[in-house]
Design a protein around this motif. Structure first.
Motif, PDB file in Angstrom:
ATOM      1  N   MET A 304      -1.787  -7.778 -13.175  1.00 38.02           N
ATOM      2  CA  MET A 304      -0.659  -7.216 -13.974  1.00 38.02           C
ATOM      3  C   MET A 304      -0.846  -7.702 -15.382  1.00 38.02           C
ATOM      4  SD  MET A 304       1.034  -5.541 -11.841  1.00 38.02           S
ATOM      5  CE  MET A 304       0.354  -5.058 -10.528  1.00 38.02           C
ATOM      6  N   ILE A 372      -2.288   2.666 -12.453  1.00 39.73           N
ATOM      7  CA  ILE A 372      -1.388   2.666 -10.893  1.00 39.73           C
ATOM      8  C   ILE A 372      -2.383   3.262 -10.250  1.00 39.73           C
ATOM      9  CG2 ILE A 372       0.761   4.069 -10.064  1.00 39.73           C
ATOM     10  CD1 ILE A 372       2.250   3.151 -13.019  1.00 39.73           C
ATOM     11  N   LEU A 375      -4.819   1.271  -8.372  1.00 37.51           N
ATOM     12  CA  LEU A 375      -4.489   0.691  -7.497  1.00 37.51           C
ATOM     13  C   LEU A 375      -3.778   1.035  -6.365  1.00 37.51           C
ATOM     14  CD1 LEU A 375      -2.007  -1.626 -10.091  1.00 37.51           C
ATOM     15  CD2 LEU A 375      -4.369  -2.305  -8.908  1.00 37.51           C
ATOM     16  N   GLU A 376      -3.221   1.991  -6.140  1.00 40.78           N
ATOM     17  CA  GLU A 376      -2.778   2.383  -5.277  1.00 40.78           C
ATOM     18  C   GLU A 376      -3.759   3.606  -4.610  1.00 40.78           C
ATOM     19  OE1 GLU A 376       0.275   5.728  -6.798  1.00 40.78           O
ATOM     20  OE2 GLU A 376       1.538   4.184  -6.250  1.00 40.78           O
ATOM     21  N   MET A 381      -1.417  -1.914  -3.688  1.00 39.81           N
ATOM     22  CA  MET A 381      -0.448  -1.504  -4.021  1.00 39.81           C
ATOM     23  C   MET A 381       0.410  -2.073  -3.201  1.00 39.81           C
ATOM     24  SD  MET A 381       0.613  -0.397  -7.485  1.00 39.81           S
ATOM     25  CE  MET A 381       0.341   0.765  -8.221  1.00 39.81           C
ATOM     26  N   ALA A 384       0.856  -5.652  -2.921  1.00 42.71           N
ATOM     27  CA  ALA A 384       1.551  -6.020  -4.348  1.00 42.71           C
ATOM     28  C   ALA A 384       3.099  -5.952  -3.882  1.00 42.71           C
ATOM     29  CB  ALA A 384       1.509  -4.772  -5.557  1.00 42.71           C
ATOM     30  N   LYS A 400       9.155  -2.831  -4.569  1.00 39.14           N
ATOM     31  CA  LYS A 400       8.414  -1.524  -4.572  1.00 39.14           C
ATOM     32  C   LYS A 400       8.754  -1.454  -6.017  1.00 39.14           C
ATOM     33  CE  LYS A 400       6.481   1.988  -0.680  1.00 39.14           C
ATOM     34  NZ  LYS A 400       6.654   3.021  -0.181  1.00 39.14           N
ATOM     35  N   VAL A 403       6.300  -2.008  -9.889  1.00 39.31           N
ATOM     36  CA  VAL A 403       5.371  -1.462 -10.820  1.00 39.31           C
ATOM     37  C   VAL A 403       6.544  -0.515 -11.541  1.00 39.31           C
ATOM     38  CG1 VAL A 403       3.296   0.108 -10.731  1.00 39.31           C
ATOM     39  CG2 VAL A 403       3.381  -1.898  -9.110  1.00 39.31           C
ATOM     40  N   LEU A 406       7.190  -3.036 -14.854  1.00 36.60           N
ATOM     41  CA  LEU A 406       6.079  -3.366 -15.043  1.00 36.60           C
ATOM     42  C   LEU A 406       5.906  -2.142 -16.178  1.00 36.60           C
ATOM     43  CD1 LEU A 406       4.405  -5.768 -15.742  1.00 36.60           C
ATOM     44  CD2 LEU A 406       2.374  -4.082 -14.192  1.00 36.60           C
ATOM     45  N   SER A 407       5.420  -1.062 -15.622  1.00 38.92           N
ATOM     46  CA  SER A 407       4.920   0.250 -15.873  1.00 38.92           C
ATOM     47  C   SER A 407       6.251   0.281 -17.686  1.00 38.92           C
ATOM     48  CB  SER A 407       5.490   1.590 -15.853  1.00 38.92           C
ATOM     49  OG  SER A 407       4.573   0.382 -14.498  1.00 38.92           O
TER      50      SER A 407
END
Lengths: 739, 77
Positions: A304, A372, A375-376, A381, A384, A400, A403, A406-407
Motif C-alpha cells: 500500500m 488497482i 492487484l486485481e 486484491m 487484501a 473491500k 482500496v 486508500l485511492s
C-alpha cells in the motif's frame, strides 16, 4: 422496427469472477470495444464488436457472477440482460459461458441456470493449460455430446484460442443449440405456477419461469423491485409457494443448489478423469507468505505504501507538466484577446483554467488504476480484503472498502469509481459517502499555505510538519464513526456476510491493465471533466460580473490619492503618466487594486458578504467566506481566490510569501472585532478543518450522483458541509476559550 | 454435540453435514459448491482473527466466523 437481417447478432459473455473472462473479451474484440451505461443502473456496459466470418457481431461483457441469484447491482444486470428486460436491450442471440476448466462443476452452475432461459449457448473451457498441468483430463467430445452445446477448450492469453472461439461462435449462430435445462420436481413446478397465478396479470405474461424461480428461491430477490406487485401481497404469495416446496421435503433456500448440482453431475458424468495426484499449486505457497499472520500485514502495508507513494511521485512530473502547459497556453493566448477583456478573462480564467483543473488529476488516476488493475488481475486484491476485513468490520464496512478509501487519498473520484467491486449495495454506498473525507491531494495546498503562514513562524518546522501529517487523518477520524452512525441509523444495513473467493494467483496481461487504465481515465474525463468545466465557468461568471465601470474609476481615484499622500512632490500628471506606463510599479498596484475591488463588487463578493454571518461563529470574515464559496467546485481554488482578494493578482501559489504576508497582516475592518487580526490560530485551524471535512469538489459530487443517485449526492454535500461548519465553529469557539 | 466450521482447527478437514436453520448465507455458500457432503479444509485464519479461509473441491473461499458458525460438520465417528 428492427431489421433482423442486417442487425448484428448479440452475443452475451458470462462466467464466474476471476476466470479470465475479461481477458477473453479483450482478445476477441481487440480495440473494437466501447464502454457505456445500462439505462437506470450504474453498472458499466462493455460492448465489443468481433468479426465472425462474413459479418460482425456484438459481444456484451457481463459482470462476473456465480449464479443468477442477484445479490449485487452487477449481478442483477446479468439476469436482466439475459432475459432481455433492460430497456434498450434485446434477449441475446447466443450466450458464451466461460468456464474454468479446473473447476468444471461449480462453473457449470451458472450455465445450468441460464439454460432455463432457453438461449443458445457455447461453453468455453478456459484455463485449459492449467487443467492439463494439474493432471486433469476432460473429454470434450463427450462433454459436448452430453451438454448438447459446442465446447471450446481455450487459453485466453493465446491468440490461437481466439480464432477457435470465433469459429465456434460463427458456427453456433448458424446452428444454435441449448443446454438441456433441469427438470424440476413437481412441487417446484407447482410453486412456480402458484406464484405466476398470484402475481399481477401483466407481470406474469412478461416473465419466464427462470425469473419466477428467482422470486421463489432467492432470500432477497432483486427482481422483486422490478415487478409492480405490492410488497405484502408478494410476500404472502412467495411464502405460500415456499411452503409448497417445503411440504415436499425440500428446503426452499437450499433446493435450487442441491437440485442443480445433481443435474450438473448427471450431465458431466464420466467426462473428467484425474491423472495422478493433484499437485500442490503455487498459489498455496504464495499465500503462505502473503497471508502469514505476521508477514502478511507487513507486506500488505508495504504494498500500500508503494501504491500511495507512486501515485504522488510518478504522477508529480506529469501534473507539473500539465500545470506548465496550462500556464503557457494562458500566457500565449492572453495577448490575442487583450482588446476584449471579457473574452480574455473567459478564455484564460475559465476555459483553460477549467480544463486544466481536471486534467491535472488525470495522471494520478491513471497511476492508481494501473495498480488497482494489477492487484486485481494478480489475485492479490481478494487477499487484501481478507487481511483488512476485521479492521473495517466494526463500523459496518468490509475488507473491500479498503482500496477505495486508500485511492481517495489521491482523489475521491477514482476512489468512488473503485467501490464498484463492493458487492453489497449498502456497504458500497457507505464507502462512497465517506470516501470524500479522505485527505485528497487537492487539500494539500490549503494546508501548506496556512501552516506555512501561521504555524511554522510561531511554532517551528517540527510542529508544522506534525500538523501537516495530522491533518491527513482528520478526515479518516471523522469518517469511521460517521459510517458507523450511517449504517446504524440511516442506511440500517443488516450485518453483511463476507464471502469471497480467493482466486489463483496469475501473471496479469499488460494489455488488460492498459485497457483498464484507458477506460477509467476516459470515464473520469467524461464524467468529472464536464462537470468541473461547467462549474468553473459558472464560478468565473459569478466572480467576474456585474463589473460596473464605477469600480475601476474608484480604484483609480484611490490609488492616485494614496500616491499623492505618499509623495506630495508628484503632481497629478506625473501620476497619470506612471499609470499609463505599462510596467510601472504604480500600474501594477492599480491593476491589483482593481481586481480586488471587482471581486468585492462581484455577485460572488456580495454573496460572501451576505453569507458571512453564517461563518461568523467560525471567525471567518467576508473574504474567507468568498474563498470558501468559490472553492465549492474545487477546493484548491481557494489559493488563487485569496490571492485576488488580497490584491496580489490570481497568479499566486501556496508558497508565495506575498500571500502569506498579506493574510498575516489582515485585520477586521468592521463589527465587534475591528482592528483585531483575522487569521488567529483558532481561525486558521478552523479553516483547515473546514477544508478537511467539507464537500468542496464538483467532480466528486458528480461521480456520487452517477454511482449512487442525485439524492445521495445532495445528502453527501449537505452532511459533509454541515460537519465541516460544526468543526470550524468548534475549533474557533474552543480556541477562544482555551487560547 | 455438533462441530461447526468456525471451530474446525487450522489444517483439518471435515464433511459438511448441514446448515444451521436460518443461516443467511446458506444459499450463497451452496451455490459456490459448499454442499452437504462436501469435504472442506480450513486453511487459515486472518491475522486479526477473522475471517477464515477454507478449501474445498479445488476452490478457496473466505468467510467470517459468524457465517462459519452456521455450517455444521460431520464429526468423525
Amino acid at each position: 422496427m428492427t431489421q433482423t437481417s442486417t442487425e448484428p447478432p448479440q452475443i452475451a459473455l458470462v462466467g464466474n469472477p476471476n476466470i479470465g473472462k475479461t481477458t477473453l473479451f479483450n482478445l476477441l474484440t481487440g480495440m473494437r470495444q466501447r464502454v457505456g451505461n445500462y439505462p437506470g443502473v450504474t453498472v458499466s456496459k462493455k460492448i465489443g464488436t468481433l468479426r465472425l466470418g462474413e459479418r460482425d457481431a456484438h459481444l456484451i461483457d457481463l459482470p462476473g457472477t456465480y449464479s443468477l441469484a442477484a445479490a449485487s447491482l452487477d449481478e442483477r444486470v446479468v439476469v436482466d440482460v439475459l432475459s432481455g428486460k433492460l430497456p434498450g436491450t434485446q434477449k441475446p442471440d447466443l450466450v458464451v459461458c466461460v468456464v474454468d476448466a479446473t473447476n468444471l462443476t461449480r462453473n457449470l452452475f451458472l450455465a445450468a441456470q441460464i439454460a432455463e432461459l432457453a438461449i443458445p449457448m457455447v461453453i468455453v473451457l478456459n484455463q485449459w493449460d492449467l487443467a492439463e498441468r494439474q493432471g486433469l483430463q476432460i473429454d470434450t467430445d463427450r462433454l459436448s455430446a452430453q451438454l448438447r452445446v459446442p465446447i471450446v477448450p481455450c487459453v485466453a492469453t493465446r491468440k490461437e484460442s481466439a480464432q477457435r472461439v470465433k469459429d465456434t461462435l460463427a458456427q453456433a449462430l448458424l446452428s444454435p443449440a441449448c443446454l438441456p435445462p433441469i427438470q424440476w420436481p413437481d412441487a417446484v413446478a407447482a410453486a412456480t405456477a402458484h406464484l405466476r397465478a398470484a402475481m399481477p396479470k401483466g407481470a406474469a405474461a412478461d416473465l419466464e419461469d427462470a425469473e419466477v424461480h428467482r422470486l421463489l428461491f432467492d432470500a432477497n430477490s432483486a427482481l422483486a423491485e422490478r415487478l409492480e406487485w405490492p410488497e405484502d401481497e408478494r410476500r404472502k404469495a412467495v411464502q405460500e409457494a415456499r411452503a409448497m416446496v417445503q411440504a415436499s421435503g425440500l428446503n426452499p433456500l437450499a433446493a435450487e443448489a442441491l437440485l442443480q448440482y445433481d443435474h450438473i453431475n448427471g450431465l458431466t458424468k464420466g467426462v473428467q478423469t484425474k491423472v495422478g495426484e493433484l499437485a500442490k499449486g503455487q498459489t498455496e505457497s504464495i499465500d503462505r507468505l502473503l497471508m502469514h499472520r505476521g508477514w502478511g500485514l507487513a507486506i500488505f502495508a508495504a504494498i500500500m505504501y508503494v501504491v500511495f507513494l507512486s501515485v504522488y511521485t510518478w504522477a508529480g512530473p506529469l501534473m507539473d507538466g500539465i500545470e506548465w502547459a496550462k500556464g503557457g497556453l494562458q500566457d500565449w493566448i492572453s495577448p490575442f484577446l487583450a482588446g476584449t477583456p471579457m473574452l480574455q478573462s473567459l478564455m484564460v480564467d475559465a476555459v483553460i483554467e477549467g480544463v486544466g483543473a481536471f486534467l491535472v488529476f488525470l495522471p494520478q488516476i491513471l497511476v492508481l488504476f494501473f495498480f488497482i488493475s494489477l492487484l486485481e488481475d494478480t489475485g492479490y486484491m481478494a487477499r487484501a480484503a481478507f487481511l483488512m476485513d476485521k479492521m473495517f468490520g466494526w463500523c459496518g464496512l468490509n475488507g473491500k472498502s479498503f482500496v477505495p478509501l486508500l485511492s481517495s487519498y489521491a482523489c475521491a473520484v477514482p476512489g468512488i469509481m473503485a467501490t464498484r467491486t463492493i458487492e453489497d449495495p449498502k456497504a458500497r454506498l457507505a464507502t462512497i459517502l465517506i470516501a470524500p473525507f479522505m485527505s485528497c491531494s487537492a487539500r494539500l495546498p490549503v494546508y501548506v499555505l496556512l501552516i506555512g503562514a501561521f504555524v511554522e513562524p510561531s511554532h517551528g518546522p517540527l510542529i508544522a510538519s506534525l500538523t501537516l501529517f495530522a491533518m491527513h487523518f482528520v478526515g479518516l477520524a471523522v469518517a469511521l464513526p460517521t459510517v458507523w452512525i450511517l449504517n446504524k441509523f440511516i442506511l440500517k444495513t443488516r450485518p453483511q456476510p463476507f464471502v469471497l473467493e480467493m482466486p489463483r494467483y496469475h501473471v496479469p496481461r499488460l494489455g488488460d491493465v492498459a485497457w483498464r487504465m484507458w477506460e477509467s481515465g476516459w470515464e473520469f474525463v467524461k464524467r468529472a471533466g464536464t462537470v468541473i468545466f461547467a462549474i468553473t465557468i459558472i464560478i468565473w461568471a459569478l466572480l467576474y460580473f456585474p463589473r460596473p465601470d464605477a469600480v475601476a474609476e474608484e480604484a483609480r481615484a484611490q490609488v492616485i490619492a494614496e500616491q499623492q499622500a505618499a509623495d506630495p512632490s508628484m503632481n497629478l500628471e506625473a501620476i497619470e503618466a506612471q499609470l499609463q506606463e505599462e510596467d510601472s510599479e504604480l500600474a501594477h498596484v492599480l491593476e491589483r487594486r482593481e481586481s480586488s475591488a471587482y471581486i468585492e463588487q462581484s455577485y460572488m463578493g456580495r454573496m460572501g458578504k451576505a453569507l458571512q454571518p453564517v461563518f461568523h461563529p467560525a471567525g471567518f470574515d467576508w473574504r474567507i467566506t468568498v474563498g470558501v464559496l468559490a472553492s465549492f467546485p474545487a477546493r484548491e481554488v481557494i489559493i488563487s481566490t485569496l490571492g485576488v482578494i488580497y490584491s496580489l493578482g490570481g497568479d499566486v501559489d501556496e508558497e508565495s510569501p506575498g500571500l502569506q504576508q498579506a493574510m498575516a497582516n489582515a485585520t477586521w475592518q468592521e463589527g465587534t472585532r475591528v482592528g483585531m487580526k483575522i487569521f488567529t490560530l483558532p481561525v486558521v485551524f478552523g479553516i483547515m478543518i473546514f477544508f478537511a471535512l467539507c464537500s468542496q469538489c464538483g467532480a466528486t459530487l458528480a461521480i456520487i450522483k452517477k454511482e449512487a443517485g442525485t439524492r445521495w449526492a445532495i445528502f453527501s454535500f449537505v452532511y459533509m458541509t454541515v460537519l465541516a461548519w460544526i468543526g470550524a465553529v468548534l475549533c474557533f469557539q474552543l480556541g477562544g476559550v482555551f487560547g | 454435540m455438533t462441530a461447526t466450521l468456525s471451530e474446525l482447527p487450522i489444517g483439518q478437514s471435515a464433511r459438511i453435514k448441514a446448515y444451521e436453520k436460518g443461516s443467511h448465507t446458506e444459499q450463497r455458500l451452496m451455490v459456490m459448491g459448499l454442499l452437504p457432503g462436501v469435504e472442506v479444509r480450513k486453511i487459515r485464519v486472518a491475522p486479526l482473527g477473522d475471517p477464515i479461509a477454507v478449501e474445498f473441491a479445488g476452490s478457496c473461499v473466505s468467510l467470517r466466523r459468524r457465517e462459519a458458525i452456521g455450517v455444521l460438520l460431520e464429526t468423525p465417528a
